[in-house]
Design a protein around this motif. Structure first.
Motif, PDB file in Angstrom:
ATOM      1  N   SER A 151       1.404   8.041 -30.169  1.00 12.06           N
ATOM      2  CA  SER A 151       0.776   6.995 -29.364  1.00 12.06           C
ATOM      3  C   SER A 151      -0.702   6.862 -29.706  1.00 12.06           C
ATOM      4  O   SER A 151      -1.310   5.814 -29.473  1.00 12.06           O
ATOM      5  CB  SER A 151       0.929   7.311 -27.866  1.00 12.06           C
ATOM      6  OG  SER A 151       0.355   8.586 -27.560  1.00 12.06           O
ATOM      7  N   GLN A 152      -1.295   7.916 -30.271  1.00 12.92           N
ATOM      8  CA  GLN A 152      -2.670   7.881 -30.755  1.00 12.92           C
ATOM      9  C   GLN A 152      -2.736   8.681 -32.058  1.00 12.92           C
ATOM     10  O   GLN A 152      -2.136   9.750 -32.173  1.00 12.92           O
ATOM     11  CB  GLN A 152      -3.649   8.478 -29.741  1.00 12.92           C
ATOM     12  CG  GLN A 152      -3.860   7.639 -28.506  1.00 12.92           C
ATOM     13  CD  GLN A 152      -4.961   8.209 -27.626  1.00 12.92           C
ATOM     14  OE1 GLN A 152      -5.611   9.194 -27.971  1.00 12.92           O
ATOM     15  NE2 GLN A 152      -5.175   7.602 -26.486  1.00 12.92           N
ATOM     16  N   SER A 153      -3.461   8.151 -33.030  1.00  6.24           N
ATOM     17  CA  SER A 153      -3.644   8.846 -34.301  1.00  6.24           C
ATOM     18  C   SER A 153      -4.980   8.394 -34.879  1.00  6.24           C
ATOM     19  O   SER A 153      -5.091   7.298 -35.421  1.00  6.24           O
ATOM     20  CB  SER A 153      -2.491   8.543 -35.262  1.00  6.24           C
ATOM     21  OG  SER A 153      -2.605   9.298 -36.443  1.00  6.24           O
ATOM     22  N   LYS A 154      -5.997   9.250 -34.762  1.00  6.16           N
ATOM     23  CA  LYS A 154      -7.346   8.876 -35.149  1.00  6.16           C
ATOM     24  C   LYS A 154      -7.992   9.967 -35.993  1.00  6.16           C
ATOM     25  O   LYS A 154      -7.685  11.150 -35.836  1.00  6.16           O
ATOM     26  CB  LYS A 154      -8.220   8.592 -33.923  1.00  6.16           C
ATOM     27  CG  LYS A 154      -7.743   7.431 -33.059  1.00  6.16           C
ATOM     28  CD  LYS A 154      -8.662   7.206 -31.876  1.00  6.16           C
ATOM     29  CE  LYS A 154      -8.181   6.047 -31.022  1.00  6.16           C
ATOM     30  NZ  LYS A 154      -9.070   5.805 -29.858  1.00  6.16           N
ATOM     31  N   ASP A 166      -8.816   4.494 -36.768  1.00  7.58           N
ATOM     32  CA  ASP A 166      -7.589   4.432 -35.977  1.00  7.58           C
ATOM     33  C   ASP A 166      -6.427   4.111 -36.912  1.00  7.58           C
ATOM     34  O   ASP A 166      -6.319   2.997 -37.434  1.00  7.58           O
ATOM     35  CB  ASP A 166      -7.714   3.370 -34.892  1.00  7.58           C
ATOM     36  CG  ASP A 166      -6.552   3.405 -33.913  1.00  7.58           C
ATOM     37  OD1 ASP A 166      -5.605   4.189 -34.134  1.00  7.58           O
ATOM     38  OD2 ASP A 166      -6.579   2.649 -32.920  1.00  7.58           O
TER      39      ASP A 166
END
Length: 240
Positions: free
Chosen positions: A104-107, A147
């Motif tokens: 859901s998040q990959s930064k 991102d």
């Protein structure tokens, strides 16, 4: 899977060739966050109903948090013949091609805080879409943010290879010492007089910081907890 997301950087021969690496699994109970409606307004007052997330103060509902971490330290200054330039490909021999489909998040965060406030010396490519600022140990830090879930990130290139370069040659002076830093050394020999000493320094003029110390020792080294000694400002603190 090691074919997508940040996991593609986990190339064994590069990780074990680093100056330091550490893998850890953290499991802890946390109080579950439950939805809650705001209390009704007083009579005669009209207000739209709203929903908020409130943490259970009594902690009757508990969830388990699983966090996996990987810490790797590369000495690019020594391996790069005195140059401070680095890139993802130089360190991992790989680049990022896409985000993990389950994330859901990959930064990716790159510390671009200038030394001695000379911003014109640093050049990070590709240019980040956003910049994040935070206060770390009383010092202002600036991070370039990439991102991986942003569709525009891979529009111009099939892969992301973050690079940091210096626009002009830099001197070989050491980097400034962090406000909170530690040193460790071994003295003595054998099980009778051998000891490991860890020195933790806080050079901030007035602020104190909480510290969690994690010691990594070889499997063959036997430690005796009753010999633990803690000294703060010249006074011994008895472990509780």
């Amino acid at each position: 899977s090691l074919q997508a997301g940040l996991a593609v950087l986990l190339k064994a021969e590069r990780l074990f060739h680093s100056s330091y690496h550490s893998q850890a699994v953290h499991i802890r109970p946390i109080c579950r966050v439950t939805p809650s409606w705001f209390p009704a307004p007083p009579e005669g007052v009209i207000r739209a109903a709203s929903l908020s997330l409130v943490q259970d103060a009594s902690c009757l509902a508990v969830s388990w948090e699983l966090r996996q971490t990987l810490t790797v330290v590369f000495d690019t200054f020594s391996s790069g013949q005195g140059k401070k330039d680095w890139s993802l490909f130089k360190m991992f021999s790989r680049t990022l091609t896409d985000a993990c489909p389950l994330a859901s998040q990959s930064k990716v965060y790159v510390d671009i805080s200038p030394k001695n406030k000379e911003k014109e010396l640093l050049e990070v490519t590709p240019p980040p879409a956003s910049v994040y600022e935070a206060i770390v140990q009383g010092d202002k830090r600036t991070y370039a943010v990439y991102d991986l879930l942003s569709p525009s990130l891979f529009n111009t290139s099939r892969s992301l290879n973050v690079q940091l370069k210096w626009k002009r040659p830099q001197d070989s002076s050491e980097l400034p010492t962090p406000i909170l830093h530690a040193q460790r050394y071994v003295s003595g020999y054998g099980l009778q007089t051998g000891e490991i000493s860890t020195l933790i320094y806080n050079t901030h003029p007035y602020r104190a910081f909480p510290v969690i110390l994690l010691e990594t020792v070889p499997w063959y080294l036997r430690l005796y907890v009753h010999t633990l000694t803690i000294i703060t400002k010249g006074k011994e603190n008895k472990p509780s």
